[in-house]
Design a protein around this motif. Structure first.
Motif, PDB file in Angstrom:
ATOM      1  N   TRP A   1       8.955   7.435 -12.694  1.00 18.14           N
ATOM      2  CA  TRP A   1      10.228   7.767 -12.054  1.00 18.14           C
ATOM      3  C   TRP A   1      11.368   7.791 -13.065  1.00 18.14           C
ATOM      4  O   TRP A   1      12.201   8.696 -13.069  1.00 18.14           O
ATOM      5  N   ARG A   2      11.401   6.804 -13.948  1.00 15.27           N
ATOM      6  CA  ARG A   2      12.481   6.722 -14.932  1.00 15.27           C
ATOM      7  C   ARG A   2      12.424   7.884 -15.914  1.00 15.27           C
ATOM      8  O   ARG A   2      13.460   8.473 -16.265  1.00 15.27           O
ATOM      9  N   LEU A   3      11.239   8.235 -16.347  1.00  9.47           N
ATOM     10  CA  LEU A   3      11.088   9.354 -17.283  1.00  9.47           C
ATOM     11  C   LEU A   3      11.469  10.678 -16.621  1.00  9.47           C
ATOM     12  O   LEU A   3      12.114  11.528 -17.239  1.00  9.47           O
ATOM     13  N   ALA A   4      11.070  10.858 -15.371  1.00 14.70           N
ATOM     14  CA  ALA A   4      11.397  12.097 -14.658  1.00 14.70           C
ATOM     15  C   ALA A   4      12.900  12.226 -14.456  1.00 14.70           C
ATOM     16  O   ALA A   4      13.479  13.318 -14.604  1.00 14.70           O
ATOM     17  N   ALA A   5      13.562  11.109 -14.132  1.00 12.30           N
ATOM     18  CA  ALA A   5      15.020  11.139 -13.958  1.00 12.30           C
ATOM     19  C   ALA A   5      15.705  11.438 -15.282  1.00 12.30           C
ATOM     20  O   ALA A   5      16.666  12.218 -15.341  1.00 12.30           O
ATOM     21  N   ALA A   6      15.221  10.838 -16.358  1.00 11.68           N
ATOM     22  CA  ALA A   6      15.821  11.060 -17.675  1.00 11.68           C
ATOM     23  C   ALA A   6      15.640  12.500 -18.137  1.00 11.68           C
ATOM     24  O   ALA A   6      16.508  13.060 -18.818  1.00 11.68           O
ATOM     25  N   ALA A   7      14.514  13.112 -17.743  1.00 10.27           N
ATOM     26  CA  ALA A   7      14.234  14.498 -18.126  1.00 10.27           C
ATOM     27  C   ALA A   7      14.926  15.509 -17.209  1.00 10.27           C
ATOM     28  O   ALA A   7      14.799  16.710 -17.423  1.00 10.27           O
ATOM     29  N   ARG A   8      15.636  15.007 -16.211  1.00 14.08           N
ATOM     30  CA  ARG A   8      16.335  15.849 -15.228  1.00 14.08           C
ATOM     31  C   ARG A   8      15.397  16.766 -14.451  1.00 14.08           C
ATOM     32  O   ARG A   8      15.749  17.889 -14.100  1.00 14.08           O
ATOM     33  N   TRP A   9      14.166  16.280 -14.205  1.00 14.83           N
ATOM     34  CA  TRP A   9      13.289  17.022 -13.317  1.00 14.83           C
ATOM     35  C   TRP A   9      13.852  16.935 -11.907  1.00 14.83           C
ATOM     36  O   TRP A   9      14.472  15.946 -11.528  1.00 14.83           O
ATOM     37  N   ARG A  10      13.640  17.970 -11.124  1.00 11.76           N
ATOM     38  CA  ARG A  10      14.171  18.017  -9.777  1.00 11.76           C
ATOM     39  C   ARG A  10      13.061  18.404  -8.793  1.00 11.76           C
ATOM     40  O   ARG A  10      12.816  19.590  -8.569  1.00 11.76           O
ATOM     41  N   PRO A  11      12.393  17.445  -8.211  1.00 14.71           N
ATOM     42  CA  PRO A  11      11.315  17.772  -7.277  1.00 14.71           C
ATOM     43  C   PRO A  11      11.843  18.341  -5.970  1.00 14.71           C
ATOM     44  O   PRO A  11      12.961  18.037  -5.550  1.00 14.71           O
ATOM     45  N   ARG A  12      11.018  19.145  -5.340  1.00 18.38           N
ATOM     46  CA  ARG A  12      11.354  19.614  -3.999  1.00 18.38           C
ATOM     47  C   ARG A  12      11.283  18.438  -3.032  1.00 18.38           C
ATOM     48  O   ARG A  12      12.107  18.329  -2.115  1.00 18.38           O
ATOM     49  N   ALA A  13      10.296  17.570  -3.233  1.00 21.86           N
ATOM     50  CA  ALA A  13      10.131  16.430  -2.330  1.00 21.86           C
ATOM     51  C   ALA A  13       9.424  15.293  -3.051  1.00 21.86           C
ATOM     52  O   ALA A  13       8.658  15.510  -3.989  1.00 21.86           O
ATOM     53  N   GLN A  14       9.698  14.080  -2.587  1.00 22.77           N
ATOM     54  CA  GLN A  14       8.993  12.881  -3.029  1.00 22.77           C
ATOM     55  C   GLN A  14       8.351  12.248  -1.795  1.00 22.77           C
ATOM     56  O   GLN A  14       9.040  11.944  -0.821  1.00 22.77           O
ATOM     57  N   TYR A  15       7.044  12.078  -1.842  1.00 22.54           N
ATOM     58  CA  TYR A  15       6.321  11.458  -0.738  1.00 22.54           C
ATOM     59  C   TYR A  15       5.927  10.031  -1.123  1.00 22.54           C
ATOM     60  O   TYR A  15       5.316   9.798  -2.166  1.00 22.54           O
ATOM     61  N   LEU A  16       6.302   9.106  -0.263  1.00 18.99           N
ATOM     62  CA  LEU A  16       5.976   7.695  -0.439  1.00 18.99           C
ATOM     63  C   LEU A  16       5.206   7.284   0.812  1.00 18.99           C
ATOM     64  O   LEU A  16       5.787   6.852   1.818  1.00 18.99           O
ATOM     65  N   LEU A  17       3.899   7.461   0.751  1.00 22.71           N
ATOM     66  CA  LEU A  17       3.066   7.323   1.934  1.00 22.71           C
ATOM     67  C   LEU A  17       2.370   5.963   1.980  1.00 22.71           C
ATOM     68  O   LEU A  17       1.544   5.651   1.139  1.00 22.71           O
ATOM     69  N   TYR A  18       2.764   5.162   2.936  1.00 17.59           N
ATOM     70  CA  TYR A  18       2.170   3.864   3.182  1.00 17.59           C
ATOM     71  C   TYR A  18       2.130   2.988   1.930  1.00 17.59           C
ATOM     72  O   TYR A  18       1.078   2.520   1.507  1.00 17.59           O
ATOM     73  N   PRO A  19       3.306   2.784   1.321  1.00 15.72           N
ATOM     74  CA  PRO A  19       3.360   1.893   0.161  1.00 15.72           C
ATOM     75  C   PRO A  19       3.025   0.473   0.595  1.00 15.72           C
ATOM     76  O   PRO A  19       3.170   0.110   1.770  1.00 15.72           O
ATOM     77  N   ASN A  20       2.559  -0.333  -0.340  1.00 15.52           N
ATOM     78  CA  ASN A  20       2.343  -1.747  -0.039  1.00 15.52           C
ATOM     79  C   ASN A  20       3.666  -2.325   0.437  1.00 15.52           C
ATOM     80  O   ASN A  20       4.637  -2.346  -0.309  1.00 15.52           O
ATOM     81  N   PRO A  21       3.754  -2.810   1.673  1.00 19.11           N
ATOM     82  CA  PRO A  21       5.054  -3.268   2.183  1.00 19.11           C
ATOM     83  C   PRO A  21       5.455  -4.646   1.672  1.00 19.11           C
ATOM     84  O   PRO A  21       6.593  -5.058   1.868  1.00 19.11           O
ATOM     85  N   TYR A  22       4.499  -5.351   1.018  1.00 21.64           N
ATOM     86  CA  TYR A  22       4.785  -6.723   0.589  1.00 21.64           C
ATOM     87  C   TYR A  22       5.528  -7.448   1.707  1.00 21.64           C
ATOM     88  O   TYR A  22       6.707  -7.788   1.570  1.00 21.64           O
ATOM     89  N   PRO A  23       4.857  -7.712   2.817  1.00 21.13           N
ATOM     90  CA  PRO A  23       5.542  -8.155   4.026  1.00 21.13           C
ATOM     91  C   PRO A  23       6.064  -9.593   4.020  1.00 21.13           C
ATOM     92  O   PRO A  23       6.912  -9.931   4.851  1.00 21.13           O
ATOM     93  N   LYS A  24       5.565 -10.427   3.129  1.00 20.69           N
ATOM     94  CA  LYS A  24       6.079 -11.794   3.103  1.00 20.69           C
ATOM     95  C   LYS A  24       7.522 -11.795   2.613  1.00 20.69           C
ATOM     96  O   LYS A  24       7.878 -11.052   1.698  1.00 20.69           O
ATOM     97  N   LYS A  25       8.320 -12.640   3.203  1.00 20.56           N
ATOM     98  CA  LYS A  25       9.738 -12.666   2.872  1.00 20.56           C
ATOM     99  C   LYS A  25       9.967 -12.893   1.390  1.00 20.56           C
ATOM    100  O   LYS A  25      10.852 -12.278   0.783  1.00 20.56           O
ATOM    101  N   GLN A  26       9.152 -13.732   0.780  1.00 21.22           N
ATOM    102  CA  GLN A  26       9.318 -14.039  -0.638  1.00 21.22           C
ATOM    103  C   GLN A  26       8.851 -12.899  -1.548  1.00 21.22           C
ATOM    104  O   GLN A  26       9.067 -12.927  -2.760  1.00 21.22           O
ATOM    105  N   GLN A  27       8.233 -11.858  -0.969  1.00 24.53           N
ATOM    106  CA  GLN A  27       7.790 -10.697  -1.744  1.00 24.53           C
ATOM    107  C   GLN A  27       8.808  -9.562  -1.717  1.00 24.53           C
ATOM    108  O   GLN A  27       8.548  -8.483  -2.224  1.00 24.53           O
ATOM    109  N   PHE A  28       9.954  -9.805  -1.153  1.00 24.91           N
ATOM    110  CA  PHE A  28      10.961  -8.771  -0.911  1.00 24.91           C
ATOM    111  C   PHE A  28      11.239  -7.906  -2.132  1.00 24.91           C
ATOM    112  O   PHE A  28      11.303  -6.678  -2.047  1.00 24.91           O
ATOM    113  N   LYS A  29      11.419  -8.502  -3.309  1.00 26.10           N
ATOM    114  CA  LYS A  29      11.819  -7.743  -4.498  1.00 26.10           C
ATOM    115  C   LYS A  29      10.719  -6.829  -5.023  1.00 26.10           C
ATOM    116  O   LYS A  29      10.966  -6.046  -5.945  1.00 26.10           O
ATOM    117  N   GLN A  30       9.532  -6.903  -4.443  1.00 17.46           N
ATOM    118  CA  GLN A  30       8.452  -6.008  -4.847  1.00 17.46           C
ATOM    119  C   GLN A  30       8.454  -4.706  -4.048  1.00 17.46           C
ATOM    120  O   GLN A  30       7.703  -3.781  -4.380  1.00 17.46           O
TER     121      GLN A  30
END
Length: 229
Positions: free
Chosen positions: A114-143
């Motif tokens: 993500w950081r490299l793509a932003a730095a290169a000024r790539w411009r996607p038509r869409a970004q799909y984030l399908l069923y990411p690990n939700p890290y559901p425990k409260k202490q996992q929030f920052k993940q």
């Protein structure tokens, strides 16, 4: 399709995290993510760049594609668009035996990609984030991605963001995080049994409620920063 047996997300967090707004605001105000880019990810990104040559402003990112089922499905649904599936597990990516001509898989850390793509000024038509690990425990929030320092790069990359999850609270938090960037979104229930990913099909077969968020991200040249910082 037979009934699935996937368990619903179990969490000790009943509402948006107490630190959600302060965390998103802090990373938005100081988007200088100083973690060095790994050489392996630099090379993986360069390989994708060579394949995308001439299409850097019209492609689809399948972020955390797993075994690549969703990447192939997106490539079939959008035959005139190049689709890049990124996952950090080579073992998962190797399970996809047949790949459409307009799809490519890359083994890389999404944070660096993500950081490299932003730095290169790539411009996607869409970004799909399908069923990411939700890290559901409260202490996992920052993940969770919306509470991660890379979130400004995700937003700054632009395109339509499509996130699907079987945990309504994940989608709610993501909507709140995007709101701090002035970005409106829509949230709806997903009811198509064929789905985009293997996870989606499994959760649907298990009778779980599935949620989708869609938002139009405005690309930000301010995030095309020196990724060595």
């Amino acid at each position: 399709m037979s009934a699935g047996n996937s368990r619903a997300v179990d969490s000790n967090q009943q509402g948006p995290h107490d630190h959600l707004l302060s965390t998103v605001t802090r990373f938005r105000q100081d988007d200088r993510f100083r973690k060095p880019i790994a050489p392996f990810n630099q090379e993986a990104f360069a390989q994708v760049g060579r394949w995308l040559t001439g299409h850097e402003n019209d492609w689809i990112l399948d972020a955390g594609c797993g075994t690549g089922v969703s990447t192939c499905e997106l490539a079939r649904r959008f035959p005139d668009t190049l689709v890049v599936g990124v996952d950090r597990s080579e073992q998962r990516l190797r399970r996809q035996k047949t790949t459409p001509e307009n799809a490519r898989f890359v083994r890389a850390d999404l944070v660096d990609f993500w950081r490299l793509a932003a730095a290169a000024r790539w411009r996607p038509r869409a970004q799909y984030l399908l069923y990411p690990n939700p890290y559901p425990k409260k202490q996992q929030f920052k993940q969770r991605w919306h509470a991660h320092p890379v979130f400004p790069a995700i937003v700054g990359l632009g395109g339509q963001l499509v996130c699907r999850s079987n945990w309504a609270l994940y989608v709610e938090e993501l909507a709140l995080a995007l709101g701090l960037y002035g970005i409106d979104c829509t949230r709806t229930r997903v009811s198509t049994p064929e789905g985009l990913s293997a996870f989606e099909r499994k959760y649907h077969a298990s009778g779980q409620i599935l949620w989708e968020l869609r938002a139009r991200l405005a690309p930000s040249d301010a995030l095309a920063q020196d990724t060595r910082r």
